[in-house]
Design a protein around this motif. Structure first.
Motif, PDB file in Angstrom:
ATOM      1  N   ARG A  26      23.280  12.282  36.480  1.00  0.00           N
ATOM      2  CA  ARG A  26      23.965  11.082  36.968  1.00  0.00           C
ATOM      3  C   ARG A  26      22.979  10.067  37.533  1.00  0.00           C
ATOM      4  O   ARG A  26      23.170   8.859  37.406  1.00  0.00           O
ATOM      5  CB  ARG A  26      24.986  11.460  38.037  1.00  0.00           C
ATOM      6  N   GLU A  27      21.925  10.565  38.158  1.00  0.00           N
ATOM      7  CA  GLU A  27      20.915   9.677  38.740  1.00  0.00           C
ATOM      8  C   GLU A  27      19.920   9.199  37.686  1.00  0.00           C
ATOM      9  O   GLU A  27      19.562   8.026  37.634  1.00  0.00           O
ATOM     10  CB  GLU A  27      20.169  10.423  39.857  1.00  0.00           C
ATOM     11  N   SER A 224      12.777   9.321  44.926  1.00  0.00           N
ATOM     12  CA  SER A 224      14.187   9.454  45.313  1.00  0.00           C
ATOM     13  C   SER A 224      14.330   9.630  46.827  1.00  0.00           C
ATOM     14  O   SER A 224      13.348   9.901  47.530  1.00  0.00           O
ATOM     15  CB  SER A 224      14.839  10.622  44.570  1.00  0.00           C
ATOM     16  N   MET A 239      15.911  14.622  44.536  1.00  0.00           N
ATOM     17  CA  MET A 239      15.922  14.991  43.113  1.00  0.00           C
ATOM     18  C   MET A 239      15.097  16.251  42.861  1.00  0.00           C
ATOM     19  O   MET A 239      15.439  17.069  41.999  1.00  0.00           O
ATOM     20  CB  MET A 239      15.405  13.836  42.253  1.00  0.00           C
TER      21      MET A 239
END
Length: 332
Positions: A26-27, A224, A239
């Motif tokens: 998703r990221e 992140s 992450m």
């Protein structure tokens, strides 16, 4: 006890693995290569220490056969993860991979000249129909989400078609690998832990071809949002934490499946893995709020009914229920 423990490992490991994979995707949708590399590296290191005794143990199956198997395994793993970068939603990804039994059966008919009962052919039709329904509905969602610009919509749809092509190729390649393993184990005997190690160790040099992409994602992961780990007291980019948990849960999942194959019949293993996929799918839809229409539910139901029909779960359950009655009659 071993069987119950293995089932728990499969459900906890595999279901949580899907969750962490989706958090990663998703990221960064294109992070499939770094995820695959990290999983391969971890399992290869574990196998090198505990299975090969740091290279001291001789192989039961010739390395040349492992090279063929590994080429297929590496291709399937990379393509499956990389397909997520082509507008493929996680639920569709899971549904598509549920067709592995049927793909294996079709190639078994073509290559091994196997013949099956009418119920098996019916299961082929059901799983194929279920995947077709879900694929068509997902195609409509790709078009709807890009209605604003005709060019953007066409580009997104073409990328989605490439993703579907990749999943189809990986599905057939995975089935071909299963047939190759079957013939290999018949000749040399079952050596699952050895195969697990070489399947993950030998492909590692292949990741050099993907080194630029892996390095770029290492930088992105490091940038992140940092999160504090309570027990250790260290601050780690979130992450990297997701990736670590994905690796650990992947290992737990694979170990659980391995224990199941030694403790249970292949039918039981297939049933447990199928139920696990269904639970992962439901969780993905509810927790991550992935778009899922009535048609998607219908397609999913048809896929799993077909899979259960293929594994002959119903007849096995009936046989298991009849056994106590037979024992009672004998006792009388």
């Amino acid at each position: 006890m071993g069987t119950v423990f293995a089932v728990v490992l499969v459900f906890v490991g595999c279901c949580s693995n899907v969750v962490f994979l989706e958090l990663l995707v998703r990221e960064f949708p294109g992070c499939g290569n770094i995820v695959t590399f990290a999983q391969f590296l971890f399992i290869a290191l574990e196998g090198f220490i505990f299975e090969t005794k740091c290279g001291k143990k001789k192989t039961a199956i010739p390395i040349s056969n492992y090279v063929i198997m590994v080429t297929m395994f590496f291709t399937v793993s990379v393509i499956n993860n990389y397909a997520l970068n082509f507008n493929i939603a996680m639920p569709l990804h899971m549904i598509f991979r549920s067709g592995s039994l049927i793909a294996n059966m079709i190639l078994g008919i073509i290559i091994l000249k196997k013949r099956y009962s009418a119920s098996k052919y019916l299961s082929i039709a059901l799983v194929s129909a279920g995947i077709f329904i879900c694929t068509i509905m997902s195609a409509k969602q790709v078009n709807v989400s890009n209605e604003g610009s005709e060019d953007q919509g066409f580009y997104a749809f073409m990328r989605w078609l490439i993703g579907i092509g990749m999943l189809t190729f990986a599905l057939l390649m995975s089935a071909r690998m299963g047939i190759f393993q079957e013939t290999l184990y018949k000749q040399y005997g079952k050596h699952s832990k050895e195969a697990l190690f070489y399947n993950h160790c030998l492909p590692l040099p292949g990741f050099l071809l993907l080194s630029t992409d892996i390095y770029n994602h290492c930088i992105l992961f490091s940038q992140s949002t940092p999160v504090l780990i309570p027990v250790v007291g260290l601050s780690v980019p979130i992450m990297w934490l997701y990736l670590l948990m994905n690796i650990i849960t992947q290992y737990v999942c694979i170990r659980g499946v391995f224990i199941l194959t030694t403790e249970c019949t292949s039918l039981t293993v297939t049933l447990v893995v199928t139920l696990r996929k269904f639970l992962s799918l439901i969780f993905s839809i509810i927790y991550f709020q992935n778009p899922f229409t009535v048609w998607h539910w219908a397609g999913t139901a048809v896929v799993f009914i077909g899979t259960l029909l293929y594994t002959e779960v119903w007849s096995s359950l009936q046989a298991a229920l009849r056994r106590p009655d037979v024992k009672e009659k004998k006792a009388k």
